[in-house]
Design a protein around this motif. Structure first.
Motif, PDB file in Angstrom:
ATOM      1  N   MET A   1       0.820  -1.193   0.000  1.00 48.27           N
ATOM      2  CA  MET A   1       0.000   0.000   0.000  1.00 48.27           C
ATOM      3  C   MET A   1       0.869   1.264   0.000  1.00 48.27           C
ATOM      4  O   MET A   1       0.539   2.233  -0.666  1.00 48.27           O
ATOM      5  CB  MET A   1      -0.936  -0.025   1.213  1.00 48.27           C
ATOM      6  CG  MET A   1      -1.985   1.023   1.164  1.00 48.27           C
ATOM      7  SD  MET A   1      -2.974   0.675  -0.253  1.00 48.27           S
ATOM      8  CE  MET A   1      -4.291   1.690  -0.168  1.00 48.27           C
ATOM      9  N   LEU A   2       1.962   1.231   0.776  1.00 55.26           N
ATOM     10  CA  LEU A   2       2.841   2.410   0.832  1.00 55.26           C
ATOM     11  C   LEU A   2       3.493   2.685  -0.528  1.00 55.26           C
ATOM     12  O   LEU A   2       3.649   3.843  -0.919  1.00 55.26           O
ATOM     13  CB  LEU A   2       3.910   2.232   1.905  1.00 55.26           C
ATOM     14  CG  LEU A   2       3.415   2.199   3.349  1.00 55.26           C
ATOM     15  CD1 LEU A   2       4.576   1.935   4.296  1.00 55.26           C
ATOM     16  CD2 LEU A   2       2.701   3.474   3.712  1.00 55.26           C
ATOM     17  N   LYS A   3       3.870   1.632  -1.225  1.00 53.40           N
ATOM     18  CA  LYS A   3       4.484   1.798  -2.555  1.00 53.40           C
ATOM     19  C   LYS A   3       3.465   2.365  -3.544  1.00 53.40           C
ATOM     20  O   LYS A   3       3.795   3.228  -4.359  1.00 53.40           O
ATOM     21  CB  LYS A   3       5.042   0.472  -3.072  1.00 53.40           C
ATOM     22  CG  LYS A   3       6.219  -0.043  -2.283  1.00 53.40           C
ATOM     23  CD  LYS A   3       7.442   0.791  -2.528  1.00 53.40           C
ATOM     24  CE  LYS A   3       8.637   0.166  -1.828  1.00 53.40           C
ATOM     25  NZ  LYS A   3       9.808   1.015  -1.879  1.00 53.40           N
ATOM     26  N   THR A   4       2.226   1.889  -3.471  1.00 52.88           N
ATOM     27  CA  THR A   4       1.171   2.404  -4.339  1.00 52.88           C
ATOM     28  C   THR A   4       0.919   3.878  -4.056  1.00 52.88           C
ATOM     29  O   THR A   4       0.846   4.696  -4.986  1.00 52.88           O
ATOM     30  CB  THR A   4      -0.134   1.600  -4.136  1.00 52.88           C
ATOM     31  OG1 THR A   4       0.105   0.239  -4.498  1.00 52.88           O
ATOM     32  CG2 THR A   4      -1.275   2.160  -4.952  1.00 52.88           C
ATOM     33  N   ASN A  39       8.866   7.177  -1.969  1.00 50.80           N
ATOM     34  CA  ASN A  39       9.629   5.933  -2.004  1.00 50.80           C
ATOM     35  C   ASN A  39       8.984   4.825  -1.177  1.00 50.80           C
ATOM     36  O   ASN A  39       9.545   3.734  -1.051  1.00 50.80           O
ATOM     37  CB  ASN A  39      11.065   6.180  -1.535  1.00 50.80           C
ATOM     38  CG  ASN A  39      11.848   6.990  -2.536  1.00 50.80           C
ATOM     39  OD1 ASN A  39      11.696   6.831  -3.735  1.00 50.80           O
ATOM     40  ND2 ASN A  39      12.687   7.881  -2.048  1.00 50.80           N
ATOM     41  N   GLY A  40       7.828   5.104  -0.598  1.00 48.74           N
ATOM     42  CA  GLY A  40       7.108   4.103   0.176  1.00 48.74           C
ATOM     43  C   GLY A  40       7.764   3.770   1.497  1.00 48.74           C
ATOM     44  O   GLY A  40       7.603   2.668   2.019  1.00 48.74           O
ATOM     45  N   TYR A  61      -8.797   9.817  -2.279  1.00 43.56           N
ATOM     46  CA  TYR A  61      -8.767   8.394  -2.627  1.00 43.56           C
ATOM     47  C   TYR A  61      -7.856   8.116  -3.824  1.00 43.56           C
ATOM     48  O   TYR A  61      -7.347   7.006  -3.991  1.00 43.56           O
ATOM     49  CB  TYR A  61     -10.182   7.847  -2.885  1.00 43.56           C
ATOM     50  CG  TYR A  61     -10.764   8.197  -4.226  1.00 43.56           C
ATOM     51  CD1 TYR A  61     -10.547   7.363  -5.332  1.00 43.56           C
ATOM     52  CD2 TYR A  61     -11.526   9.339  -4.405  1.00 43.56           C
ATOM     53  CE1 TYR A  61     -11.068   7.682  -6.565  1.00 43.56           C
ATOM     54  CE2 TYR A  61     -12.056   9.655  -5.633  1.00 43.56           C
ATOM     55  CZ  TYR A  61     -11.827   8.832  -6.718  1.00 43.56           C
ATOM     56  OH  TYR A  61     -12.341   9.147  -7.946  1.00 43.56           O
ATOM     57  N   MET A  62      -7.627   9.120  -4.670  1.00 39.65           N
ATOM     58  CA  MET A  62      -6.782   8.923  -5.835  1.00 39.65           C
ATOM     59  C   MET A  62      -5.338   8.590  -5.454  1.00 39.65           C
ATOM     60  O   MET A  62      -4.632   7.928  -6.208  1.00 39.65           O
ATOM     61  CB  MET A  62      -6.804  10.168  -6.740  1.00 39.65           C
ATOM     62  CG  MET A  62      -8.161  10.438  -7.373  1.00 39.65           C
ATOM     63  SD  MET A  62      -8.734   9.150  -8.475  1.00 39.65           S
ATOM     64  CE  MET A  62      -7.604   9.352  -9.829  1.00 39.65           C
ATOM     65  N   LEU A  63      -4.913   9.037  -4.287  1.00 34.38           N
ATOM     66  CA  LEU A  63      -3.565   8.726  -3.826  1.00 34.38           C
ATOM     67  C   LEU A  63      -3.447   7.288  -3.348  1.00 34.38           C
ATOM     68  O   LEU A  63      -2.333   6.774  -3.213  1.00 34.38           O
ATOM     69  CB  LEU A  63      -3.139   9.693  -2.727  1.00 34.38           C
ATOM     70  CG  LEU A  63      -2.920  11.132  -3.182  1.00 34.38           C
ATOM     71  CD1 LEU A  63      -2.732  12.048  -1.983  1.00 34.38           C
ATOM     72  CD2 LEU A  63      -1.712  11.218  -4.112  1.00 34.38           C
ATOM     73  N   LEU A  64      -4.566   6.648  -3.097  1.00 31.20           N
ATOM     74  CA  LEU A  64      -4.569   5.269  -2.589  1.00 31.20           C
ATOM     75  C   LEU A  64      -4.984   4.248  -3.644  1.00 31.20           C
ATOM     76  O   LEU A  64      -4.853   3.041  -3.417  1.00 31.20           O
ATOM     77  CB  LEU A  64      -5.505   5.163  -1.378  1.00 31.20           C
ATOM     78  CG  LEU A  64      -5.189   6.080  -0.207  1.00 31.20           C
ATOM     79  CD1 LEU A  64      -6.286   5.988   0.831  1.00 31.20           C
ATOM     80  CD2 LEU A  64      -3.832   5.760   0.376  1.00 31.20           C
ATOM     81  N   LYS A  65      -5.470   4.727  -4.754  1.00 29.53           N
ATOM     82  CA  LYS A  65      -6.029   3.853  -5.785  1.00 29.53           C
ATOM     83  C   LYS A  65      -4.949   2.996  -6.438  1.00 29.53           C
ATOM     84  O   LYS A  65      -3.899   3.490  -6.825  1.00 29.53           O
ATOM     85  CB  LYS A  65      -6.722   4.709  -6.843  1.00 29.53           C
ATOM     86  CG  LYS A  65      -7.564   3.936  -7.799  1.00 29.53           C
ATOM     87  CD  LYS A  65      -8.348   4.875  -8.679  1.00 29.53           C
ATOM     88  CE  LYS A  65      -9.187   4.064  -9.640  1.00 29.53           C
ATOM     89  NZ  LYS A  65      -9.959   4.928 -10.514  1.00 29.53           N
ATOM     90  N   GLN A  66      -5.251   1.699  -6.556  1.00 29.51           N
ATOM     91  CA  GLN A  66      -4.303   0.782  -7.192  1.00 29.51           C
ATOM     92  C   GLN A  66      -4.562   0.665  -8.660  1.00 29.51           C
ATOM     93  O   GLN A  66      -5.575   0.873  -9.177  1.00 29.51           O
ATOM     94  CB  GLN A  66      -4.368  -0.592  -6.557  1.00 29.51           C
ATOM     95  CG  GLN A  66      -3.860  -0.551  -5.144  1.00 29.51           C
ATOM     96  CD  GLN A  66      -3.810  -1.939  -4.527  1.00 29.51           C
ATOM     97  OE1 GLN A  66      -4.600  -2.804  -4.831  1.00 29.51           O
ATOM     98  NE2 GLN A  66      -2.870  -2.119  -3.620  1.00 29.51           N
TER      99      GLN A  66
END
Length: 66
Positions: A1-4, A39-40, A61-66
């Protein structure tokens, strides 16, 4: 999740034509911290997520979207 999250943050920052320093100026988050986010390497709070989304003029939410 952090990398995404980090990849999304970098993508939207670049899409807006902003440097890490520019983003720092908009939301008062240290550019070294922004680098670690991209850099996650760091977990962000909801408040930070909201600040970044507002500075980038996107829904959070766009910052979390995969």
């Amino acid at each position: 999740m952090l990398k995404t999250f980090g990849a999304n943050l970098r993508h939207f920052r670049n899409e807006k034509g902003l440097s890490q320093r520019d983003l720092y100026a908009l939301c008062n988050i240290d550019n070294a911290e922004i680098s670690r986010m991209e850099n996650g390497e760091v977990n962000v709070t909801l408040n930070t997520l909201a600040q970044l989304a507002e500075a980038l003029d996107i829904p959070a939410y766009m910052l979390l979207k995969q």
